[in-house]
Motif scaffolding. Structure first.
Motif, short mmCIF file in Angstrom:
data_model
loop_
_atom_site.label_atom_id
_atom_site.label_comp_id
_atom_site.label_asym_id
_atom_site.label_seq_id
_atom_site.Cartn_x
_atom_site.Cartn_y
_atom_site.Cartn_z
N GLU A 140 0.74 -1.25 0.06
CA GLU A 140 0.07 -0.08 -0.03
C GLU A 140 0.76 1.12 0.12
O GLU A 140 2.04 1.16 0.57
CB GLU A 140 -1.03 -0.03 1.19
N TYR A 141 0.33 2.44 -0.76
CA TYR A 141 1.29 3.54 -0.74
C TYR A 141 0.46 4.73 -0.87
O TYR A 141 -0.83 4.59 -1.57
CB TYR A 141 2.11 3.66 -2.11
N GLY A 142 0.82 5.93 -0.01
CA GLY A 142 -0.17 7.03 0.02
C GLY A 142 -0.75 7.40 1.30
O GLY A 142 -0.48 6.39 2.29
N ARG A 194 -4.97 5.82 -0.22
CA ARG A 194 -3.89 4.61 -0.51
C ARG A 194 -4.39 3.94 -1.58
O ARG A 194 -5.51 3.63 -2.01
CB ARG A 194 -4.16 3.59 0.95
N THR A 201 -2.90 0.43 -4.16
CA THR A 201 -2.09 -0.94 -4.08
C THR A 201 -1.08 -0.91 -5.15
O THR A 201 -1.44 -0.35 -6.27
CB THR A 201 -2.92 -2.12 -4.03
N VAL A 202 0.36 -1.07 -4.84
CA VAL A 202 1.31 -0.97 -5.92
C VAL A 202 1.84 -2.59 -6.06
O VAL A 202 1.98 -3.19 -5.03
CB VAL A 202 2.13 0.11 -5.42
N ARG A 254 11.01 -0.48 -6.38
CA ARG A 254 9.66 -0.13 -5.66
C ARG A 254 9.26 1.14 -6.05
O ARG A 254 8.05 1.67 -6.28
CB ARG A 254 9.93 -0.45 -3.95
N HIS A 255 10.18 2.07 -5.81
CA HIS A 255 10.12 3.47 -6.24
C HIS A 255 9.31 3.50 -7.84
O HIS A 255 8.70 4.31 -8.16
CB HIS A 255 11.11 4.22 -6.28
N ILE A 259 6.14 2.74 -8.00
CA ILE A 259 5.11 3.68 -7.34
C ILE A 259 4.80 4.85 -8.52
O ILE A 259 3.78 5.13 -8.76
CB ILE A 259 5.79 4.33 -6.21
#
Length: 88
Positions: free
Chosen positions: A31-33, A38, A40-41, A69-70, A73
């Motif tokens: 999860e990101y943000g 949020r 899902t990535v 990972r970056h 995103i």
């Protein structure tokens, strides 16, 4: 013993101390943000070190894993990666 220490059998796990770390490439879903936005990535081919001790199972992420990972995103948000910006 240092977490970077190696033996003839493999790299030592910093959690259990056994020489059972093995390099793997995984699919990493996270999860990101901020909480209210949020997403899902899914990052593919993330290089990690995984402890093969069934009682441990520790997964270690390094700088290359952070880069992959970056990039995932950026792709999920429709943003340019650092490499793409530098190429411009």
């Amino acid at each position: 013993m240092s977490a970077d220490q190696r033996t003839g059998e493999g790299r030592l796990c910093p959690s259990c101390g056994r020489p059972t770390l093995q390099p793997r490439q995984i699919e990493d879903e996270f999860e990101y943000g901020p909480d209210d936005e949020r997403i899902t990535v899914i990052a593919h081919n993330v290089p990690v070190q995984v402890c093969q001790n069934p009682e441990c199972g520790e997964t270690l992420y390094g700088p290359e894993a952070a880069r992959v990972r970056h990039q995932a995103i950026c792709a999920a948000l429709g943003l340019l990666t650092s490499e793409q910006i530098k190429a411009l």
